[in-house]
Design an enzyme around this catalytic site. Structure first.
Site, mmCIF file in Angstrom:
data_model
loop_
_atom_site.group_PDB
_atom_site.id
_atom_site.type_symbol
_atom_site.label_atom_id
_atom_site.label_comp_id
_atom_site.label_asym_id
_atom_site.label_seq_id
_atom_site.Cartn_x
_atom_site.Cartn_y
_atom_site.Cartn_z
ATOM 1 C CD GLU A 115 -8.552 -9.453 3.908
ATOM 2 O OE1 GLU A 115 -7.808 -8.708 3.259
ATOM 3 O OE2 GLU A 115 -8.931 -9.206 5.052
ATOM 4 C CG HIS A 236 -11.143 -0.938 -0.055
ATOM 5 N ND1 HIS A 236 -12.412 -1.431 -0.201
ATOM 6 C CD2 HIS A 236 -10.469 -1.836 0.695
ATOM 7 C CE1 HIS A 236 -12.502 -2.583 0.449
ATOM 8 N NE2 HIS A 236 -11.334 -2.850 1.004
ATOM 9 N NE ARG A 282 -8.090 -4.454 -1.005
ATOM 10 C CZ ARG A 282 -7.553 -4.208 0.155
ATOM 11 N NH1 ARG A 282 -6.645 -3.290 0.285
ATOM 12 N NH2 ARG A 282 -7.935 -4.886 1.210
ATOM 13 C CG HIS A 343 -7.755 1.103 1.101
ATOM 14 N ND1 HIS A 343 -8.382 1.398 2.292
ATOM 15 C CD2 HIS A 343 -7.277 -0.171 1.216
ATOM 16 C CE1 HIS A 343 -8.278 0.348 3.093
ATOM 17 N NE2 HIS A 343 -7.599 -0.602 2.478
HETATM 18 C C1 LIG Z 1 -9.904 1.417 6.662
HETATM 19 C C2 LIG Z 1 -8.625 0.680 6.478
HETATM 20 C C3 LIG Z 1 -8.596 -0.705 6.533
HETATM 21 C C4 LIG Z 1 -7.393 -1.392 6.347
HETATM 22 N N1 LIG Z 1 -7.373 -2.761 6.499
HETATM 23 C C5 LIG Z 1 -6.190 -3.408 6.430
HETATM 24 C C6 LIG Z 1 -6.109 -4.812 6.700
HETATM 25 O O1 LIG Z 1 -7.093 -5.447 7.016
HETATM 26 N N2 LIG Z 1 -4.890 -5.406 6.608
HETATM 27 C C7 LIG Z 1 -3.758 -4.729 6.267
HETATM 28 O O2 LIG Z 1 -2.681 -5.321 6.187
HETATM 29 N N3 LIG Z 1 -3.812 -3.399 6.026
HETATM 30 C C8 LIG Z 1 -4.989 -2.728 6.118
HETATM 31 N N4 LIG Z 1 -5.016 -1.390 5.892
HETATM 32 C C9 LIG Z 1 -3.761 -0.681 5.662
HETATM 33 C C10 LIG Z 1 -3.007 -0.586 6.972
HETATM 34 O O3 LIG Z 1 -3.904 -0.288 8.012
HETATM 35 C C11 LIG Z 1 -1.941 0.488 6.918
HETATM 36 O O4 LIG Z 1 -1.166 0.364 5.779
HETATM 37 C C12 LIG Z 1 -1.022 0.379 8.138
HETATM 38 O O5 LIG Z 1 -1.785 0.375 9.311
HETATM 39 C C13 LIG Z 1 -0.043 1.517 8.150
HETATM 40 O O6 LIG Z 1 0.642 1.480 9.353
HETATM 41 P P1 LIG Z 1 1.782 2.543 9.632
HETATM 42 O O7 LIG Z 1 2.304 2.237 10.982
HETATM 43 O O8 LIG Z 1 2.712 2.580 8.498
HETATM 44 O O9 LIG Z 1 1.017 3.955 9.611
HETATM 45 P P2 LIG Z 1 -0.265 4.462 10.392
HETATM 46 O O10 LIG Z 1 -0.900 3.392 11.166
HETATM 47 O O11 LIG Z 1 -1.116 5.195 9.437
HETATM 48 O O12 LIG Z 1 0.361 5.507 11.403
HETATM 49 C C14 LIG Z 1 0.901 6.712 10.934
HETATM 50 C C15 LIG Z 1 1.260 7.574 12.103
HETATM 51 O O13 LIG Z 1 2.084 8.653 11.692
HETATM 52 C C16 LIG Z 1 1.635 9.846 12.321
HETATM 53 N N5 LIG Z 1 2.121 10.981 11.534
HETATM 54 C C17 LIG Z 1 1.981 11.215 10.209
HETATM 55 N N6 LIG Z 1 2.593 12.351 9.869
HETATM 56 C C18 LIG Z 1 3.150 12.855 10.991
HETATM 57 C C19 LIG Z 1 3.910 14.024 11.289
HETATM 58 N N7 LIG Z 1 4.218 14.938 10.365
HETATM 59 N N8 LIG Z 1 4.314 14.220 12.570
HETATM 60 C C20 LIG Z 1 3.980 13.340 13.543
HETATM 61 N N9 LIG Z 1 3.258 12.219 13.324
HETATM 62 C C21 LIG Z 1 2.853 11.988 12.062
HETATM 63 C C22 LIG Z 1 0.138 9.676 12.362
HETATM 64 O O14 LIG Z 1 -0.432 10.577 13.253
HETATM 65 C C23 LIG Z 1 0.071 8.214 12.788
HETATM 66 O O15 LIG Z 1 0.305 8.122 14.171
HETATM 67 C C24 LIG Z 1 -6.217 -0.679 6.076
HETATM 68 C C25 LIG Z 1 -6.249 0.711 6.003
HETATM 69 C C26 LIG Z 1 -7.433 1.390 6.215
HETATM 70 C C27 LIG Z 1 -7.430 2.886 6.169
#
Ligand SMILES: Cc1cc2nc3c(=O)[nH]c(=O)nc-3n(C[C@H](O)[C@H](O)[C@H](O)COP(=O)(O)OP(=O)(O)OC[C@H]3O[C@@H](n4cnc5c(N)ncnc54)[C@H](O)[C@@H]3O)c2cc1C
Length: 529
Positions: A115, A236, A282, A343
């Protein structure tokens, strides 16, 4: 009066960070995971590219560390980069052990994608839907664990703090709205873990799903936690530009595999901006596209995959191929119209090396955290890795967390609030914030634009505050209140940075200052909570 629900660990969020934490912490205590919609409504579920880890023979920890530091533009914490990178191979193995499928090459070795800004192939993936596969694997594992309860459609409103009871501001749980019943529950825990994801919805154009409203950052700030580096919003470069497709991302891996950016005329342009051309980091690519779009007045630029072998493109990007085809674009034959979109949030709630925030009892992991890994700009595919590494470290740290709570916990009180009769206020404010954030605090910033945004957010937050006090809490209102506070924190952080560094680019200070400094905000020196 309903008794508070007691658990050992309360996890707010069901993405990679929250669920991996839950699985590990459940080995030494009871875990309640709350998630505001369905468990798979997460950013994790949408990740396409994959997880970065050093697995190739021609790769090394030092190279991955260097690539991360270069992208971070002087603001990465080297110790954090080292600990994440060095744990990468073990975290990939953990995913496999959890039953997550990862693509293999013809020799049966893990297939490694490349990437933007990575100097080696090092991204493990499952087709182009890696996040969906990780989410599936984690949800399946959590479902089998007797010590974990998942409450879906439960949204955290505010964190519980001992400060309200005359103590230091230690966190001991959260008030949580059950969206189905409208009831507000009190959940007390030995450790409360924010795994609440990103802030993409602060901007009108975003690759993030609707849940990404920065709730964790806002809640932590309101009880006094330090937050930092919130001006570093990653845009992004390539989100599909199409009237019928919202938020559809075209993975960085498409450029990694040879995709080339072009103007509508067919000319390439990235050679004018960076020697790595379409594979530059990016921020550079997003800014270049923004500039070309503004210069030409065109709606978009184009990502061209047509010179690559069609069977390879279909096999490597089946989901993207299918989605675009359903919209009338055959990516093996036609260049794809693309624009940049918000993003990833590099900053967040400040933590130590184990996810502990500046408030005792409160942890932050995953995208909502500011660990120091990403610095001023995240290297692609380092965030899923960070989510795995820090959920593990936090699960170790909370093991013996003491139970601190007042003898009597005040139940949620809505006072004289009545049912909202004016939902249009929520919709309009929501829309306005997201639009002016895009125009004034977006890819290219200036003092004047930031000041404009500041004036508007102050007025809007006063209005929202009034509305919040007058009406019974709903999930829309909870999100709007948080979104507005996070927007304010982004504006304030951007206002204070008098230089261009990483993702923060301002025409008034186009150069970097000699010394790289983090921006940090707390209730004591930042906007009102
Ligand atoms: C389209 C896209 C492609 C991506 N591709 C990549 C990739 O290829 N590689 C990479 O490393 N990263 C990638 N990323 C970034 C990565 O996906 C995220 O940074 C990562 O998944 C975040 O994980 P997390 O567990 O911190 O949060 P998330 O997976 O976003 O989960 C957050 C959770 O918190 C919950 N939540 C939020 N607020 C509250 C509240 N007040 N009460 C209860 N629940 C709540 C939500 O409902 C959700 O369940 C990408 C992101 C996107 C959007």
């Amino acid at each position: 009066m309903a008794e508070p629900l007691e658990t050992d660990f309360l996890v707010i969020g069901s993405g990679i960070a929250g669920l991996n934490f839950a699985l590990l912490a459940a080995e030494h205590g009871r875990v309640v995971v709350i998630t505001k919609k369905q468990p798979s409504d997460t950013n994790t579920n949408w990740a396409q590219g994959g997880v970065a880890a050093v697995l190739a023979k021609d790769d090394s920890f030092e190279r991955h560390i260097d690539d991360t530091l270069v992208a971070g533009d002087g603001l990465c914490d080297r110790d954090v980069v080292e600990l994440c990178v060095q744990d990468g191979p073990a975290q990939v193995q953990r995913l496999l052990d959890l039953g997550v499928r990862l693509a293999r090459d013809s020799q049966g070795e893990l297939d490694l994608g490349r990437e933007g800004a990575h100097t080696r192939h090092r991204v493990v993936h499952w087709e182009d839907v890696t996040g969906r596969e990780i989410q599936r694997g984690l949800i399946a594992a959590v479902a089998k664990h007797a010590n974990i309860t998942v409450l879906h459609d439960h949204i955290a409103i505010d964190l519980l703090s001992m400060a309200k009871y005359g103590g230091d501001p230690a966190c001991f749980g959260a008030y949580v709205l059950d969206r189905a019943s409208g009831q507000v529950k009190t959940i007390c825990a030995r450790a409360t873990v924010l795994a609440s994801g990103g802030t993409g919805k602060v901007y009108v154009y975003t690759s993030n799903p609707d849940v990404a409203t920065g709730d964790g950052i806002a809640m932590a700030y309101r009880i006094g936690a330090a937050v930092g580096d919130l001006e570093f919003v990653q845009f992004h470069p390539t989100v599909l530009y199409h009237p019928h497709a919202r938020n559809f991302l075209l993975s960085e891996a498409m450029r990694g595999e040879g995709g080339v950016l072009r103007l509508a005329t067919g000319e390439t342009f990235m050679e004018h901006y960076h020697p790595m051309k379409s594979l530059a980091s990016r921020d550079i690519v997003a800014r270049a596209i923004d500039n070309e779009i503004k210069k030409s007045g065109a709606d978009s630029v184009f990502l061209d995959m047509t010179h690559l072998d069609a069977a390879f493109v279909r096999g490597r990007f089946p989901n993207i191929h299918e989605r675009c085809l359903s919209l009338g674009i055959d990516i093996t034959k036609q260049p794809i119209p693309v624009v940049p979109a918000a993003h990833y949030m590099c900053g967040g709630v400040k933590t130590d090396h184990h996810g502990a925030t500046t408030i005792s009892g409160l942890y932050a992991i995953g995208e909502c955290a500011f660990t120091g890994l990403h610095g001023a700009n995240r290297l692609a595919s380092n965030s899923l890795l960070e989510g795995m590494v820090y959920s593990k470290r936090a699960a170790e740290a909370v093991r013996d967390a003491p139970r601190i709570r007042p003898a009597q916990v005040a139940p949620w009180s809505s006072g004289d609030a009545t049912d909202s009769n004016d939902a249009i206020v929520v919709t309009l404010n929501w829309d306005e914030i997201r639009r002016f954030m895009w125009s004034y605090v977006g890819i290219v910033r200036s003092d004047k634009r930031i000041e404009r945004a500041l004036r508007r957010i102050e007025i809007l937050r006063d209005e929202i505050r009034e509305y919040y006090l007058d009406f019974k809490v709903t999930s829309d209102l909870v999100e709007l209140r948080n979104l507005a506070l996070v927007a304010h924190l982004v504006i304030e952080s951007a206002r204070r940075r008098k230089e261009s560094r990483g993702l923060h680019y301002t025409v008034d200070y186009p150069d970097k200052l000699p010394e790289a400094r983090h921006s940090e905000l707390q209730l004591t020196n930042g906007p009102r909570g």
